[in-house]
Design a protein around this motif. Structure first.
Motif, short mmCIF file in Angstrom:
data_model
loop_
_atom_site.label_atom_id
_atom_site.label_comp_id
_atom_site.label_asym_id
_atom_site.label_seq_id
_atom_site.Cartn_x
_atom_site.Cartn_y
_atom_site.Cartn_z
N GLY A 1 5.60 8.70 0.88
CA GLY A 1 4.53 8.61 1.88
C GLY A 1 3.76 7.30 1.78
N TYR A 2 3.53 6.89 0.51
CA TYR A 2 2.79 5.64 0.30
C TYR A 2 3.56 4.44 0.82
CZ TYR A 2 0.51 1.82 -2.23
OH TYR A 2 -0.13 0.65 -2.56
N THR A 3 4.87 4.39 0.55
CA THR A 3 5.67 3.25 1.01
C THR A 3 5.77 3.21 2.53
OG1 THR A 3 7.68 4.60 0.71
CG2 THR A 3 7.05 3.14 -1.10
N ILE A 4 5.86 4.38 3.15
CA ILE A 4 5.91 4.42 4.62
C ILE A 4 4.61 3.89 5.23
CG2 ILE A 4 6.02 5.97 6.62
CD1 ILE A 4 7.94 7.73 5.00
N LYS B 1 4.37 0.18 4.74
CA LYS B 1 5.29 -0.51 5.63
C LYS B 1 4.75 -0.57 7.06
CE LYS B 1 9.33 -2.31 6.72
NZ LYS B 1 9.75 -3.64 6.21
N LEU B 2 4.17 0.55 7.52
CA LEU B 2 3.65 0.59 8.89
C LEU B 2 2.37 -0.22 9.05
CD1 LEU B 2 4.25 4.37 9.71
CD2 LEU B 2 5.58 2.41 10.52
N MET B 3 1.49 -0.22 8.04
CA MET B 3 0.19 -0.85 8.18
C MET B 3 0.19 -2.32 7.74
SD MET B 3 -2.37 2.22 6.96
CE MET B 3 -3.82 1.21 7.33
#
Length: 324
Positions: A251-254, A257-259
């Motif tokens: 969740g943290y990597t996603i 990546k998005l922000m």
């Protein structure tokens, strides 16, 4: 003068390549039972596959103050298997262990017997102090801590090598002869009425200790696999922890990546994941394999020990005692 005791005491002594120390051992036994002539004693020497003719030397010695017997095993099965063989052939009302180096004083027999006569079924002798290396102390302390934490809460801090028990306990041991297991922990886990005494361990007079690092590691594994579910629970807990951490990390990597899109991708992260994943998998498989192997070993019902011959060494003691 004390009245002769009608009850027989069996002392089981495993022997493995103790040729040089046998004269001192037999001399000490003769002197001890001569001082305590009111005791009826049977000593069972279990020759655990010795290669130095220890059995022949035992047969040559004069066992003057006690009934003597040598059980020759077909090969070296280990001290715990040797003790089990001795229990199976013990005739005594009270049964206890001792060892060929006599680091554990024979006087413990008197102290433990007195405790047994108070109505106990099992008496443990706990070591007060030992003259061993720091590495051995660390191993013993760590082993005791793990056993207290995951198997037996009443396991003594400094362990035990000596125990006395009655026929009722011996019957239970003989009915449940466990392979790859600790006879001491099996006795400890039986329950019954137990008590303990403490003593100071002596220095070894002759020879070298046969209690090698490999045997200590095997005992540690046997103790946990035979008496505790802690290893399986540990695998489950590690799996759950890494699963939860993996969910959070994913969740943290996603989100990053998005922000921010500031995570560098590449082989270092992949190698780390593979190393951790394969490490956990291999540890888990190793622990599971231990349980599976022991289940297979138990299902084969192979003997824990094989007796080559039983030699009765009555000699002068033959006129004193007669045991069926």
């Amino acid at each position: 003068m004390l009245k002769p005791d009608k009850r027989l005491i069996t002392v089981i002594i495993p022997v493995f390549n103790e040729y040089e120390g046998i004269p001192f051992l037999v001399k000490s036994l003769n002197e001890f039972f001569a001082r305590h002539s009111h005791l009826r004693a049977e000593v069972i020497f279990v020759n655990d596959g010795s290669k130095d003719k220890s059995d022949e030397r035992l047969a040559e010695m004069e066992h003057e103050t006690y009934l003597a017997k040598v059980i020759n095993l077909s090969r070296n099965f280990g001290s715990h298997a040797a003790l089990r063989a001795g229990i199976a052939h013990a005739s005594g009302d009270f049964i206890c262990f001792n060892y060929a180096d006599l680091q554990d004083p024979l006087e413990l027999i008197i102290e433990m017997k007195e405790k047994m006569e108070e109505g106990r079924d099992i008496i443990w002798a706990h070591r007060e102090s030992t003259t061993v290396s720091l590495a051995e102390k660390a191993f013993s302390g760590g082993y005791a801590y793990l056993m207290q934490k995951f198997a037996f809460k009443n396991f003594p801090d400094k362990g035990f090598d000596i125990v006395m028990f009655n026929k009722k306990v011996a019957l239970e041991i003989n009915c449940n002869v466990e392979a790859n297991s600790s006879v001491f922990l099996q006795i400890l886990g039986l329950g019954f009425r137990q008590a303990s005494i403490s003593y100071k361990k002596r220095e070894r007079k002759t020879g070298a200790s046969k209690w090698t690092l490999a045997k200590k590691v095997k005992l540690l594994i046997d103790s946990f696999v035979a008496f505790s579910f802690a290893p399986i629970r540990l695998v489950s807990i590690i799996g759950i922890i890494f699963f939860v951490l993996g969910i959070f990390w994913t969740g943290y990597t996603i989100i990053r990546k998005l922000m921010f899109d500031d995570f560098a991708s590449g082989w270092p992260a992949l190698v780390s994941i593979l190393m951790v994943g394969f490490g956990i998998t291999n540890i888990s498989l190793g622990i599971i394999a231990e349980y599976l192997w022991r289940t297979l070993d138990a299902s084969r019902k192979r003997p824990v020990y094989v007796i080559d011959e039983v030699v009765e060494l009555y000699k002068k003691s033959e006129v004193l005692y007669k045991v069926d």
